[in-house]
Design an enzyme around this catalytic site. Structure first.
Site, PDB file in Angstrom:
ATOM      1  N   ASP A 199      -7.455  22.082  -1.302  1.00 35.13           N
ATOM      2  CA  ASP A 199      -7.422  20.926  -2.198  1.00 35.13           C
ATOM      3  C   ASP A 199      -5.978  20.572  -2.527  1.00 35.13           C
ATOM      4  O   ASP A 199      -5.140  21.458  -2.748  1.00 35.13           O
ATOM      5  CB  ASP A 199      -8.185  21.220  -3.488  1.00 35.13           C
ATOM      6  CG  ASP A 199      -9.678  21.370  -3.254  1.00 35.13           C
ATOM      7  OD1 ASP A 199     -10.194  20.650  -2.382  1.00 35.13           O
ATOM      8  OD2 ASP A 199     -10.313  22.209  -3.927  1.00 35.13           O
ATOM      9  N   LYS A 208       8.214   0.547  17.141  1.00 38.61           N
ATOM     10  CA  LYS A 208       7.885  -0.336  18.262  1.00 38.61           C
ATOM     11  C   LYS A 208       9.148  -0.710  19.045  1.00 38.61           C
ATOM     12  O   LYS A 208      10.205  -0.942  18.469  1.00 38.61           O
ATOM     13  CB  LYS A 208       7.160  -1.585  17.750  1.00 38.61           C
ATOM     14  CG  LYS A 208       5.800  -1.262  17.129  1.00 38.61           C
ATOM     15  CD  LYS A 208       5.076  -2.512  16.695  1.00 38.61           C
ATOM     16  CE  LYS A 208       3.731  -2.171  16.060  1.00 38.61           C
ATOM     17  NZ  LYS A 208       2.796  -1.574  17.032  1.00 38.61           N
ATOM     18  N   ASP A 228       0.134  -4.240   1.440  1.00 38.01           N
ATOM     19  CA  ASP A 228      -0.276  -3.584   2.679  1.00 38.01           C
ATOM     20  C   ASP A 228       0.642  -3.927   3.842  1.00 38.01           C
ATOM     21  O   ASP A 228       0.893  -3.080   4.703  1.00 38.01           O
ATOM     22  CB  ASP A 228      -1.713  -3.982   3.024  1.00 38.01           C
ATOM     23  CG  ASP A 228      -2.244  -3.259   4.244  1.00 38.01           C
ATOM     24  OD1 ASP A 228      -2.131  -2.022   4.287  1.00 38.01           O
ATOM     25  OD2 ASP A 228      -2.778  -3.922   5.143  1.00 38.01           O
ATOM     26  N   HIS A 257       6.113  -3.725   6.397  1.00 41.69           N
ATOM     27  CA  HIS A 257       6.299  -4.113   7.800  1.00 41.69           C
ATOM     28  C   HIS A 257       7.174  -5.357   7.945  1.00 41.69           C
ATOM     29  O   HIS A 257       8.160  -5.367   8.690  1.00 41.69           O
ATOM     30  CB  HIS A 257       4.950  -4.381   8.467  1.00 41.69           C
ATOM     31  CG  HIS A 257       4.063  -3.188   8.553  1.00 41.69           C
ATOM     32  ND1 HIS A 257       4.546  -1.899   8.583  1.00 41.69           N
ATOM     33  CD2 HIS A 257       2.709  -3.070   8.621  1.00 41.69           C
ATOM     34  CE1 HIS A 257       3.537  -1.052   8.671  1.00 41.69           C
ATOM     35  NE2 HIS A 257       2.418  -1.737   8.687  1.00 41.69           N
ATOM     36  N   LYS A 316      -5.075 -11.671   7.457  1.00 38.02           N
ATOM     37  CA  LYS A 316      -6.215 -11.167   8.217  1.00 38.02           C
ATOM     38  C   LYS A 316      -7.103 -12.335   8.654  1.00 38.02           C
ATOM     39  O   LYS A 316      -7.034 -13.419   8.093  1.00 38.02           O
ATOM     40  CB  LYS A 316      -7.014 -10.176   7.372  1.00 38.02           C
ATOM     41  CG  LYS A 316      -6.270  -8.873   7.110  1.00 38.02           C
ATOM     42  CD  LYS A 316      -7.161  -7.841   6.451  1.00 38.02           C
ATOM     43  CE  LYS A 316      -6.448  -6.508   6.339  1.00 38.02           C
ATOM     44  NZ  LYS A 316      -6.144  -5.906   7.650  1.00 38.02           N
ATOM     45  N   LYS A 373      -4.041 -11.895  17.203  1.00 38.76           N
ATOM     46  CA  LYS A 373      -3.279 -10.743  16.745  1.00 38.76           C
ATOM     47  C   LYS A 373      -1.901 -10.855  17.369  1.00 38.76           C
ATOM     48  O   LYS A 373      -1.734 -10.718  18.582  1.00 38.76           O
ATOM     49  CB  LYS A 373      -3.941  -9.436  17.168  1.00 38.76           C
ATOM     50  CG  LYS A 373      -3.157  -8.200  16.732  1.00 38.76           C
ATOM     51  CD  LYS A 373      -3.827  -6.910  17.158  1.00 38.76           C
ATOM     52  CE  LYS A 373      -3.008  -5.716  16.686  1.00 38.76           C
ATOM     53  NZ  LYS A 373      -3.615  -4.421  17.087  1.00 38.76           N
TER      54      LYS A 373
END
EC number: 1.1.1.49
Length: 509
Positions: free
Chosen positions: A104, A201, A254, A259, A359, A364
């Site tokens: 835990d 990347k 997010d 990013h 989204k 994409k």
């Protein structure tokens, strides 16, 4: 097809050295990131002989799994997510370095048990006390995991013990500062690797080379020649099974704050004094400190949020965000964010940077596009229809590469022009796949190279830029006031206005 080891771009170059044997401890090892990305990345490195055979992986999670069951789960995951990868004798050897320790996050006994296992494995596997602790758990568990690791003495050696933290690093400026304080209590900054997989990347890394190794482009990379810059990270997927996380995060936390901000920094930063990690990260911090939302007093002119409504994707009807399982029917969480930044420095004064992510968009695609200024006078027929005819586009995914758009004369008697693209594609070299982000980041971390990882002050500076929008958007909002865009379309009308108000338009990708 040629293998990565035969990559023609690497011909004549000395390969990166091999790191020392070490134990990689993955917290949250029962989650899908472990079998989808982390273990496959490490196996790929082993397959390419980039890491030593003694490399050992220890999974930690609450489930009461055995070593053997953990190995079976990782193999099943590999077969499901990477069916083209051969799992033969090498996998059998690699999997013998997979171990599991149930525990835990908040239980000190679990850490003592883990510490004992690591000592045993040091003797058995010859890993020499080298450790990497990878926190692939929910962000709210980060502080407790770090405190427990520090309290157990597992972060004591600043040269052998490394801590890797997945994004998001905080949910606002205050929480990022609080988390940094916990990290700094138990670690030196050079032990800490705040991971953003976009920086792994190929095209992102190539951006530094493209800018600073080519004399023909760097002289144009400023307010005298650049009209504006667009950075797009578009996703076709919806919230899927991440509603619990996404409802608390949204597109800004997010995607944009991490990013897109990293892509922005590499595009806008000044040349570093050298290519060492701290020189590069210092320049990124400088440009972030010079960055602001274009109009904080009238937020609608510099920051737009939106939500996808029901629509069609690839011929199939998809639900709107508020009707997705696990999402509040009155949610105001943005699935789209568009922002306009200005940079108060000598290079970029007056040049707007437009960032967008969302989204359920039509494609994409991730791209940075530099839109150059128009020629002073239009001399040729049909060119008058073209504004910013010269565009330099760096495609992050898919089809990683770089293209330069310019006007040429069309064949025929008339002087008519049209735009054409001059392309460089990594795929044109016949390479099966460019290096996956996680394998590159794992290797750099094992080698102690922090270039592609964010520093504490960089994280805080990025949060500072978006704080004016967060402070408004985190307040309770009438759901009816949240702009909507139909699934399968590019953005809400308000986001079109964000760029159209300046006489520009979003690039169609």
């Amino acid at each position: 097809m040629v293998s990565l080891l035969e990559n023609p771009l690497r011909v004549g170059l000395q390969q990166q050295g091999m790191p020392e044997p070490q134990i990689i401890v993955i917290f949250g090892a029962s989650g899908d990131l472990t079998w989808r990305k982390l273990v496959p990345a490490l196996y790929k490195l082993r397959r390419e002989r980039r890491i030593p055979p003694e490399t050992t992986i220890v999974g930690v999670a609450r489930r009461e799994w055995s070593h053997e069951y953990f190995r079976e789960q990782m193999q099943k995951g590999m077969e499901e997510a990477h069916s083209s990868v051969e799992l033969g004798e090498l996998w059998q050897d690699f999997s013998q370095g997979l171990f599991y320790c149930p525990g835990d996050i908040d239980n000190p006994e679990s850490y003592q048990k883990l510490k004992n296992l690591l000592s045993e494995l040091d003797e058995k596997r010859g890993t020499r006390g080298n450790r990497m602790f990878y926190l692939s758990v929910a962000p709210n568990f980060f502080p407790e995991a770090i405190k427990q690791l520090g309290g157990a003495g597992m972060l004591d050696d600043p040269y052998k013990h490394r801590l890797v933290i997945e994004k998001p690093f905080g949910r606002d400026l205050a929480s990022a500062q609080s988390l940094n304080a916990v990290v700094q209590k138990y670690c030196k900054e050079h032990q800490v690797y705040r991971i953003d997989h976009y920086l792994g990347k190929e095209t992102v890394q190539n951006l530094l080379v493209f800018r600073f190794a080519n004399a023909i482009f760097e002289p144009l990379w400023n307010r005298q020649f650049v009209d504006h810059v667009q950075i797009t990270v578009a996703e076709t997927v919806g919230v899927e099974d991440r509603a619990g996380y996404y409802e608390k995060a949204g597109a800004l936390r997010d995607m944009l704050q991490n990013h897109l901000m990293q892509l922005y920094c590499l595009t806008a930063m000044e040349a570093p004094n050298s290519m060492d990690a701290d020189s590069i990260r210092t320049e990124k911090v400088k440009v972030l400190q010079a960055t602001r939302l274009a109009d904080v007093h009238n937020l609608s002119r510099s920051a737009i949020r939106g939500q996808y409504s029901a629509g069609w994707m690839k011929g199939q009807q998809v639900p709107g965000y508020r009707t997705e399982p696990g999402v509040d029917p009155n949610s105001s969480t943005p699935t789209y964010v568009g922002m306009k930044f200005l940079v108060d420095n000598w290079r970029w004064q007056g040049v707007p940077f437009y960032l967008r992510t969302g989204k359920r968009m039509p494609k994409k695609v991730s791209e940075i596009s530099i839109h150059f200024r128009d020629v002073p006078s239009r001399m040729f027929q049909s060119a008058a229809q073209q504004r910013n005819a010269n565009i330099l586009a760096m495609r992050i995914q898919p089809n990683e590469g770089i293209s330069l758009r310019f006007d040429v004369k069309m064949p025929g008697a008339e002087f008519r022009t049209r735009s054409v693209d001059m392309d460089f594609s990594y795929g044109s070299f016949g390479i099966e796949a460019t290096s996956d982000a996680y394998d590159r980041l794992f290797l750099d971390c094992m080698m102690g190279d922090q270039t592609l990882f964010t520093r504490a002050d960089e994280v805080e500076a990025a949060w500072q830029v978006v704080t004016p929008a967060l402070s408004v958007w985190d307040s309770p909002a009438d759901p009816a006031t949240i702009p909507q865009y139909e699934a399968g379309t590019w953005e809400p009308a308000e986001a079109e206005f964000l760029i159209n108000q300046d006489g520009r338009r979003w690039r169609r990708l």
